[in-house]
Each structure stands twice: as C-alpha cells, then as structure tokens.
Design a protein around this motif. Sequence first.
Motif, mmCIF file in Angstrom:
data_model
loop_
_atom_site.group_PDB
_atom_site.id
_atom_site.type_symbol
_atom_site.label_atom_id
_atom_site.label_comp_id
_atom_site.label_asym_id
_atom_site.label_seq_id
_atom_site.Cartn_x
_atom_site.Cartn_y
_atom_site.Cartn_z
ATOM 1 N N PHE A 131 0.821 -1.209 0.000
ATOM 2 C CA PHE A 131 0.000 0.000 0.000
ATOM 3 C C PHE A 131 0.860 1.266 0.000
ATOM 4 O O PHE A 131 1.970 1.286 0.533
ATOM 5 C CB PHE A 131 -0.925 0.004 1.213
ATOM 6 C CG PHE A 131 -1.975 -1.070 1.190
ATOM 7 C CD1 PHE A 131 -2.859 -1.171 0.138
ATOM 8 C CD2 PHE A 131 -2.065 -1.999 2.221
ATOM 9 C CE1 PHE A 131 -3.831 -2.164 0.106
ATOM 10 C CE2 PHE A 131 -3.034 -2.998 2.213
ATOM 11 C CZ PHE A 131 -3.916 -3.082 1.147
ATOM 12 N N TYR A 132 0.289 2.327 -0.562
ATOM 13 C CA TYR A 132 0.974 3.614 -0.642
ATOM 14 C C TYR A 132 0.652 4.467 0.583
ATOM 15 O O TYR A 132 -0.392 4.289 1.219
ATOM 16 C CB TYR A 132 0.533 4.362 -1.908
ATOM 17 C CG TYR A 132 0.743 3.577 -3.176
ATOM 18 C CD1 TYR A 132 2.012 3.166 -3.564
ATOM 19 C CD2 TYR A 132 -0.338 3.238 -3.988
ATOM 20 C CE1 TYR A 132 2.207 2.435 -4.732
ATOM 21 C CE2 TYR A 132 -0.150 2.501 -5.153
ATOM 22 C CZ TYR A 132 1.121 2.101 -5.514
ATOM 23 O OH TYR A 132 1.302 1.377 -6.658
ATOM 24 N N PRO A 133 1.530 5.438 0.899
ATOM 25 C CA PRO A 133 1.224 6.363 1.993
ATOM 26 C C PRO A 133 0.011 7.226 1.661
ATOM 27 O O PRO A 133 -0.425 7.300 0.509
ATOM 28 C CB PRO A 133 2.489 7.223 2.104
ATOM 29 C CG PRO A 133 3.541 6.493 1.340
ATOM 30 C CD PRO A 133 2.828 5.712 0.285
ATOM 31 N N LYS A 134 -0.500 7.910 2.686
ATOM 32 C CA LYS A 134 -1.676 8.767 2.501
ATOM 33 C C LYS A 134 -1.270 10.208 2.193
ATOM 34 O O LYS A 134 -1.847 10.844 1.317
ATOM 35 C CB LYS A 134 -2.543 8.721 3.766
ATOM 36 C CG LYS A 134 -3.786 9.622 3.743
ATOM 37 C CD LYS A 134 -4.839 9.081 2.804
ATOM 38 C CE LYS A 134 -6.109 9.935 2.850
ATOM 39 N NZ LYS A 134 -6.854 9.806 4.109
ATOM 40 N N THR A 135 -0.275 10.731 2.937
ATOM 41 C CA THR A 135 0.056 12.151 2.830
ATOM 42 C C THR A 135 1.565 12.378 2.827
ATOM 43 O O THR A 135 2.347 11.505 3.202
ATOM 44 C CB THR A 135 -0.551 12.956 3.997
ATOM 45 O OG1 THR A 135 -0.017 12.448 5.231
ATOM 46 C CG2 THR A 135 -2.068 12.853 4.013
ATOM 47 N N PHE A 136 1.929 13.587 2.414
ATOM 48 C CA PHE A 136 3.312 14.067 2.487
ATOM 49 C C PHE A 136 3.298 15.388 3.224
ATOM 50 O O PHE A 136 2.592 16.322 2.829
ATOM 51 C CB PHE A 136 3.891 14.239 1.079
ATOM 52 C CG PHE A 136 5.291 14.800 1.041
ATOM 53 C CD1 PHE A 136 6.366 14.023 1.458
ATOM 54 C CD2 PHE A 136 5.523 16.088 0.587
ATOM 55 C CE1 PHE A 136 7.659 14.540 1.425
ATOM 56 C CE2 PHE A 136 6.806 16.608 0.534
ATOM 57 C CZ PHE A 136 7.885 15.821 0.957
ATOM 58 N N ASP A 137 4.048 15.474 4.330
ATOM 59 C CA ASP A 137 4.166 16.708 5.103
ATOM 60 C C ASP A 137 5.248 17.558 4.451
ATOM 61 O O ASP A 137 6.432 17.199 4.468
ATOM 62 C CB ASP A 137 4.532 16.392 6.560
ATOM 63 C CG ASP A 137 4.491 17.626 7.456
ATOM 64 O OD1 ASP A 137 5.093 18.650 7.071
ATOM 65 O OD2 ASP A 137 3.872 17.558 8.534
#
Length: 368
Positions: A229-235
């Motif tokens: 699975f891929y991450p949800k967000t990038f800070d």
Amino acid sequence: MKRVNRKRLTWWIILAVGITAALIIFAKERFVMNESPTVSFVQDHMTNPNGTLATYLQDATSERADIVAGREALSESLGLWMQYAVAKNDQALFEESYKLLTTYFLMPQKYIAWKLDAEGKSQVTTNALGDDFRIVGALLKAADQWEQGREAKLKTASEISRTLSQSVQKKGYYVDFHDFASGHSTDTLSLVYVDLPSLQLMEKHQMVEPGTYAKYESLLKKMPEDGLFYPKTFDVVRKKYTYDDKVNLIDQLIVANHLTVTDRKPDKLISFLKKEFNTRHKLPGQYKREWRTPAVSYESSSVYGLAILLAVRSGDPKWAKQLYNHMITLRGQESRYRGGYVFSGNTHLFDNLFPLLGETALQNSLKK
C-alpha cells in the motif's frame, strides 16, 4: 449420402460460427455505442435546478461548513463530470459544465470554491487542490480537443493555475488547501492530489514553472511503500510521508492511476487486487494495512470504476471487463433510479461518476 451430410454439417458449422461472430461484434458495438444509463440518472436525479450537481440524492442540512450534505455541490463532482464530457467527446456537455464553473464555482480571487449550497452560493473560503488540478486538466484537454471557446478555457485554466502557484503552496510544494479569508495553508499534501496527467498538461501549456512535473513525478516515484500500500500524505514542512492504519481503496487506486504515466508501475497493488477479486469475488472498500485483510464488508462502486480505469491504462481489458460486469450488479434495483448506484434510497455522486469514467474508458478502449 455421407458426402452430402458432411457438406451440410460443414455448412452448418460455418453458419454457426458466422452467427456467433456477428453476435459478438453486435454486442461489442452495442456496448460501445450506447450511452450509460448512469448519465440519465445523474441528469434526472442528481442535478439541482441551477444545473449544479448535487452530492447526495436525499436532501439534508449541512451542520458544519467543512462537511458536505444533501444537495450541496462539490468542485470534485464538477471536475469528474468535465472529465466525462472530454472522454465522451461531448462538447455541449462540457460547455454546460464550463459555464457552471465560471458562474458559480470560480471566486473573484480566481480560486475554485470546493463546496456550494444547492442555490450555488459559497459558504466556504477554501479550495481543494485535487479538484483544482482535475478541473484545470479537463479545461486544457478540452482546449486541445475543440477549437470552439479554446482561448476562453485557456485563460480560465491560466488564472486558476496562477492562483494555485501564488497562494496554495508552502515550502515550495502545493498543499491540500488554502483559506483565502484567513490566509492559512495546510502543511499537508495528500498523495491522491498529485495529479500527474494534469500537471503534465499544465507544464505543456506553460502554466507552471518548468520542472514542476518532474518534481511531483519524483515525489510519487520516491514515496515509500509497505510492500503493497501507498502512503496517505506528504508533510511539506517535515518532508515526511505518513500512512493510515486503514487504507481506503479509492485513495490507493487514484494514486495507482496517476503512477501509470511513470515508470513506477503499480504492479504489486494490481496483483493483490486481482487475487482478492478472484478469491472473494469482490473488493471491500477498506483494508487493514498491517494485515492486508478487509476492514469493512461493504463494496464501493467508486472502487470498481477506478479499478476499471487502472485495468484499461495497464492494458488489461480482460480484467477491466470482469470488473465492469461486477460493478453494474451494484446498480440500484428501483426502476425510477435506473442506472444509479443507489443504496437504501441514497447515493453519493462520486459513487456514480467514478463508475461512469471507468465505463467510458472501457468503451473507448473497445473502439480501438
């Protein structure tokens, strides 16, 4: 006598093969040429009197400005509808959508309000980056596709793009939203919003700085994965990716569709979804990330629409057709809502528009 019978048998076999082939071609052409009943459902039941697209079939009152309810209209819906018009090569429908954009959604500061009430008035002062990219991308495709009204669409796309570059960035990155009243921008860039096809068009039409596409392509290509699975967000401040414990397949599939234009193909996710579909005969809407097991029992028609898009873009028409055949079984059974994905008397518009986009992509692929 034996020779005559053999000739007759051969003749009947040839006739049967010919009829079968003709039926297959007829069925294929019929599927390609027919307009989806979902279009009529959207136009008849999900359209407000002013032409804006209602988010829900059933009316309800919004209790908070940041939550959508009832017949309120979203920039998300407008962008998906515009994408459908382009994919279907329906210029008249696109022109109607473009008028809705400029009349209701486009604010004087040249940002797109992410939500309107049923009367077309904005009670919010924020945008939604993913919707903006989707709309700008559709405008640029329309400008490339049709000569009529081309300059106006390019001008509108340029104005929106300039606002995004000037106001909806932090630390050199686009972010999810900017509040045009308070001046606040979030630190977060949701990876579903990294719309590479739209960014590619924006750079082609010189509406972003050179190198912008490569920057966001690199952001997706270099993002970590947990093996599936891929991450949800990038800070954008801390330069860190984050995961959700429960992953929404809609988010995963949007990112996967965007990755198809890069050399980082979403092969692992595709293999997993194929295995799940073959084993369970469905794709649950959410999964527990750690255990790779369903977190819910429900199905989402949006998941199937996006999976069909992914199958078509990955050159897998067989899987696309399997997904389509299952997806249309989720359409409501009530005759008055024919073509709509209605559950318990209600539906969310994107659960009709994503399936429509997938269906149209499959139709277009069969024409080739």
